[in-house]
Design an enzyme around this catalytic site. Sequence first.
Site, PDB file in Angstrom:
ATOM      1  CB  SER A  53      -0.984  -0.004   1.175  1.00  0.00           C
ATOM      2  OG  SER A  53      -0.313   0.126   2.405  1.00  0.00           O
ATOM      3  CG  ASN A  54       3.628   2.708   2.977  1.00  0.00           C
ATOM      4  OD1 ASN A  54       3.472   3.893   3.228  1.00  0.00           O
ATOM      5  ND2 ASN A  54       3.424   1.751   3.875  1.00  0.00           N
TER       6      ASN A  54
ATOM      7  CG  MET B  91       8.489  -7.865   5.702  1.00  0.00           C
ATOM      8  SD  MET B  91       8.522  -6.586   6.981  1.00  0.00           S
ATOM      9  CE  MET B  91       8.384  -7.617   8.430  1.00  0.00           C
TER      10      MET B  91
ATOM     11  CG  LEU C 214      18.466  -4.367   3.369  1.00  0.00           C
ATOM     12  CD1 LEU C 214      18.235  -2.877   3.140  1.00  0.00           C
ATOM     13  CD2 LEU C 214      18.195  -5.158   2.096  1.00  0.00           C
TER      14      LEU C 214
ATOM     15  CG  ASN D 298      12.688   1.180   6.173  1.00  0.00           C
ATOM     16  OD1 ASN D 298      11.903   0.529   5.477  1.00  0.00           O
ATOM     17  ND2 ASN D 298      12.810   0.984   7.473  1.00  0.00           N
TER      18      ASN D 298
ATOM     19  CG  HIS E  85      10.131   1.570  11.771  1.00  0.00           C
ATOM     20  ND1 HIS E  85      10.258   0.200  11.651  1.00  0.00           N
ATOM     21  CD2 HIS E  85       9.912   1.809  13.083  1.00  0.00           C
ATOM     22  CE1 HIS E  85      10.128  -0.360  12.834  1.00  0.00           C
ATOM     23  NE2 HIS E  85       9.921   0.594  13.723  1.00  0.00           N
TER      24      HIS E  85
ATOM     25  CB  ALA F 144       0.088   8.817   9.454  1.00  0.00           C
ATOM     26  CD  GLU F 145       3.209   3.032   7.683  1.00  0.00           C
ATOM     27  OE1 GLU F 145       3.833   2.509   6.756  1.00  0.00           O
ATOM     28  OE2 GLU F 145       2.738   2.373   8.632  1.00  0.00           O
TER      29      GLU F 145
HETATM   30  C1  GRF Z   1       4.002  -0.585   6.732  1.00  0.00           C
HETATM   31  O1  GRF Z   1       3.357  -0.416   7.967  1.00  0.00           O
HETATM   32  C2  GRF Z   1       5.443  -0.166   6.822  1.00  0.00           C
HETATM   33  O2  GRF Z   1       5.650   0.910   7.670  1.00  0.00           O
HETATM   34  C3  GRF Z   1       6.090  -1.389   7.406  1.00  0.00           C
HETATM   35  O3  GRF Z   1       5.451  -2.468   6.772  1.00  0.00           O
HETATM   36  C4  GRF Z   1       4.139  -2.069   6.380  1.00  0.00           C
HETATM   37  C5  GRF Z   1       4.048  -2.305   4.903  1.00  0.00           C
HETATM   38  O4  GRF Z   1       2.736  -2.125   4.412  1.00  0.00           O
HETATM   39  N1  GRF Z   1       7.515  -1.336   7.230  1.00  0.00           N
HETATM   40  P1  GRF Z   1       2.472  -2.020   2.847  1.00  0.00           P
HETATM   41  O5  GRF Z   1       3.057  -3.291   2.207  1.00  0.00           O
HETATM   42  O6  GRF Z   1       3.139  -0.787   2.342  1.00  0.00           O
HETATM   43  O7  GRF Z   1       0.989  -1.987   2.698  1.00  0.00           O
END
Ligand code: GRF
Length: 209
Positions: free
Chosen positions: A15-16, A92, A95, A109, A111, A175-176
Site C-alpha cells: 500500500s505504501n 521484510m 540487508l 525506509n 517504519h 499517515a504513512e
Molecule cells: C508498513 O506499515 C510499513 O511501515 C512497514 O510495513 C508495512 C508495509 O505495508 N515497514 P504495505 O506493504 O506498504 O501496505
Amino acid sequence: MARLKTAVLISGRGSNMLALAEAARDPAYPAEIALVLSNRPAAAGLDSARALGIEALAIAHKEYPDRAAFDRAVSAALKARGIELVALAGFMRILTPGFIADWRGRMLNIHPSLLPKYPGLDTHARAIAAGDREAGCTVHVVTEELDDGPIVAQARVPLEPSDTAQTLAARVLVAEHGLYPQALALHAQALLTSGNRGQEPSPTPSPRA
Ligand code: GRF
C-alpha cells in the site's frame, strides 16, 4: 524536469508503494517509479504495480544460498535498470552491509513508529504497552543499523486509550501514505539539487514533518 529513477522494494500488500506510485503520476514529482521488486513472488503488490504499468520483478530470496548472494542479485537488477533511488516499503529482509554501501544515501525506509522509539517488529503493541499517548511513522535514510539512520520526516497520530494494535496500525498506515510521498520527494529533490544522481553519497536533509 529531471526525475530520479526509483525502485520500490516490497514483500507484501504494497500500500505504501501504491501511495508513492500515485504521487509519482505528477510529472513535477522528482522521482519516477521505474520498478517494483519483491523478495516474495506472491506479494500482492507485484500485481498492483503491473496493473499500473510499472515493471514488477520477483527475486525470491529462498533461491539464493545466503543473504549476501540475494542482496547482490537485487543490487545487480537495480543497477541494470539504471535505478538511482531505492524506497523500502514493507521489505521484510535484513540487508547486508554490501547492499547498504551500494545504495548509501540513496535508500529510504518507512517504519511504523516514531523512531528512535520501537525499531524492529510489533511497534504498535509496544507503543500501547508503554502507555504512549501518541504514535506515528518515520521515513529515514537506511544505514547499517536496523531502523536507524538520519530521519527525513515523521508524522504523528494520537494513540487512543481504546486502541488495539490493529486499530492503531490502521491509523498509522493512513499517515504513512501521506508521509512517504512527501519524504521521498524531499530526498529526491535534495539529490537532484546537489547534482548527485547516484555516484557519490550526499548530505541528507533532516526536516521533520
Ligand atoms: C508498513 O506499515 C510499513 O511501515 C512497514 O510495513 C508495512 C508495509 O505495508 N515497514 P504495505 O506493504 O506498504 O501496505
